[in-house]
Scaffold this active site. Structure first.
Site, PDB file in Angstrom:
ATOM      1  N   TYR A 144     -14.250   1.055  -6.679  1.00 54.96           N
ATOM      2  CA  TYR A 144     -15.578   0.584  -6.279  1.00 54.96           C
ATOM      3  C   TYR A 144     -15.602   0.215  -4.796  1.00 54.96           C
ATOM      4  CZ  TYR A 144     -13.478  -4.052  -7.166  1.00 54.96           C
ATOM      5  OH  TYR A 144     -12.666  -5.143  -7.173  1.00 54.96           O
ATOM      6  N   ARG A 154     -12.066  -0.197  -3.062  1.00 56.59           N
ATOM      7  CA  ARG A 154     -10.869  -0.710  -3.742  1.00 56.59           C
ATOM      8  C   ARG A 154     -10.297   0.389  -4.636  1.00 56.59           C
ATOM      9  NH1 ARG A 154      -9.014  -5.339  -4.898  1.00 56.59           N
ATOM     10  NH2 ARG A 154      -7.164  -4.176  -4.291  1.00 56.59           N
ATOM     11  N   HIS A 157      -7.740  -0.838 -10.144  1.00 53.63           N
ATOM     12  CA  HIS A 157      -6.755  -1.907 -10.343  1.00 53.63           C
ATOM     13  C   HIS A 157      -7.156  -2.790 -11.507  1.00 53.63           C
ATOM     14  CE1 HIS A 157      -9.864  -3.757  -7.794  1.00 53.63           C
ATOM     15  NE2 HIS A 157      -9.543  -4.881  -8.408  1.00 53.63           N
ATOM     16  N   HIS A 159      -6.548  -6.920 -12.640  1.00 52.80           N
ATOM     17  CA  HIS A 159      -6.058  -8.237 -12.237  1.00 52.80           C
ATOM     18  C   HIS A 159      -5.205  -8.828 -13.360  1.00 52.80           C
ATOM     19  CE1 HIS A 159      -8.865  -8.702  -8.765  1.00 52.80           C
ATOM     20  NE2 HIS A 159      -9.614  -7.884  -9.477  1.00 52.80           N
TER      21      HIS A 159
END
Lengths: 236, 190
Positions: A144, A154, A157, A159
């Site tokens: 995004y 980004r 990923h 978190h």
């Protein structure tokens, strides 16, 4: 107390600095003054036994939290939680959060013009087993845009938040995917100068855990700080 | 076998999705002993702007100075289900608030005794690695003067950043975090 064995400190370059100018938000949020070095006391060497009783059997399946199936590529994410001495970290809480397959979070702060998925929240939690193993079923998150710099994106990923046995082992990090073309451009991924440390944030495709006709497998081991071999009080 | 610890990263702007489902505002809830107190304050960035996307975690001993974990081998009593752990996000104005009980004293390095304190672990968007700091209590003057960790702060002008200020006549303390500039909070490398 004087017998307590503390946790090792990270080697140079293996953890990010607080100020990493290419990541603009760090500029006004990194301490200017040096941190004050202190011994690890009983306070730091302990930590909460937290959340275990609040983890349900389906909390590690992010595809089963709503009435329908979320859109996107299903994946099985598994691995082990270890300490730097190679020992498994058993019975420890892991929390994860991530964007949906389109790269959108169901969060008021996320204004990216990509669709929300009513069947995907993007939050999961689990507790490692007696050998430090964990497993999630989820959807591969999308990349995004963000406003850090011109045309900033980004990489995909997830978190991760981890505890381990004390507040010295507390860790929040992000897991990336192999071969992501956005990785070289991402100031958050590249804040770690040591390449081995940087690459340790990238998961591996795992054919062993790939389930036929259902989902691709990815493997990622997480390593927390480990105890030093010698009591801290004896070290000069 | 020696492995390299995984690198830390920021919680990012959407931390609430992952870290608020298990938030704990009311640490005092399970305590049967000790003075019930409320600690509140705000988090500010280097321009003095409130930080609306920070998360604070707290860790403290019970009123007898015992941590609720098997890692604490002291011969002191646990207090029922009291965990001593809290976790709260800041609101849009950078505010936080939690209830707890004042912790008892715990041992420090060697034969020292630490003044009552709460460990604070700070996370926020823009912070690539969490920071550790502490809250001490303004009405513990004598204990604070002998505390081995406060004693490491050579610049006496910075010590107040580690001390929650008790509101006159109330069991309430005010403690702010300033990331930079005048009154920059003391953070620890441990």
């Amino acid at each position: 107390m004087s017998e307590a064995i503390g946790y090792k400190r990270p080697a140079a370059g293996t953890q990010p600095n607080y100020l990493h100018a290419p990541y603009q938000s760090s500029i006004k949020r990194a301490p200017n003054k040096p941190l004050i070095r202190m011994p690890q006391t009983l306070t730091e060497l302990t930590g909460p036994v937290y959340g275990h009783d609040r983890v349900g059997p389906l909390d590690n399946d992010l595809t089963k939290q709503h009435a329908g199936e979320p859109l996107g590529e299903r994946m099985i994410l598994s691995g082990r939680l270890l300490d730097e001495n190679g020992r498994p970290v058993p019975h420890s809480l892991i929390e994860i959060w991530q964007a949906n397959a389109c790269g959108r979070y169901p969060h008021p702060g996320d204004q990216h013009d990509a669709p929300l998925d009513p069947n995907f929240t993007g939050y999961g939690r689990t507790v490692t087993d007696s050998e430090g193993r964990y497993r999630f079923v989820t959807i591969k998150p999308g990349a995004y845009p963000w406003r850090n710099h011109h045309n900033a994106w980004r990489p995909q990923h997830i978190h991760f938040s981890l505890f381990g046995p004390s507040f010295m082992t507390r860790l929040v990090t992000q897991m990336y995917f192999p071969g992501d073309p956005l990785l070289p451009y991402d100031p958050i991924f590249n804040c770690v100068t040591d390449q081995r440390a940087r690459d340790s944030m990238i998961s591996k495709f795992d054919f062993e855990t790939t389930i036929p006709e259902f989902a691709l497998g990815y493997h990622w081991d997480i390593v927390l700080r480990g105890r030093d071999a010698t009591p801290m009080e004896n070290k000069k | 076998m020696t492995l390299m610890p995984t690198a830390s990263s920021t919680v990012g702007p959407y931390l609430h999705i992952g870290l608020t489902p298990l938030q704990v505002h009311d640490i005092a809830k399970d305590a049967s002993k000790g003075e019930k107190i409320v600690i509140s304050g705000r988090v500010f960035d280097g321009e003095g702007q409130p930080v609306p996307d920070a998360l604070l975690e707290f860790w403290q001993a019970n009123a007898d100075g015992k941590y609720a974990t098997p890692e604490d081998s002291q011969d002191k009593p646990l207090d029922g289900k009291f965990t001593g752990f809290g976790r709260i996000p800041t609101d849009k104005e950078g505010r936080y608030s939690f209830s707890t009980v004042k912790p008892g004293a715990v041992p420090g390095p060697g034969n020292t005794l630490q003044a009552p304190h709460i460990l604070v672990c700070v996370f926020m968007r823009g912070m690539l690695r969490h920071l550790y700091t502490r809250i001490y209590f303004s009405d513990e003057t004598a204990a604070n003067a002998n505390d081995p960790v406060l004693g490491l702060v050579e610049d006496a002008g910075r010590k107040p950043t580690l001390i929650g200020e008790r509101t006159a006549g109330k069991a309430e303390y005010r403690w702010d975090i300033r990331m930079q500039g005048e009154g920059e909070t003391v953070f620890f490398d441990c």
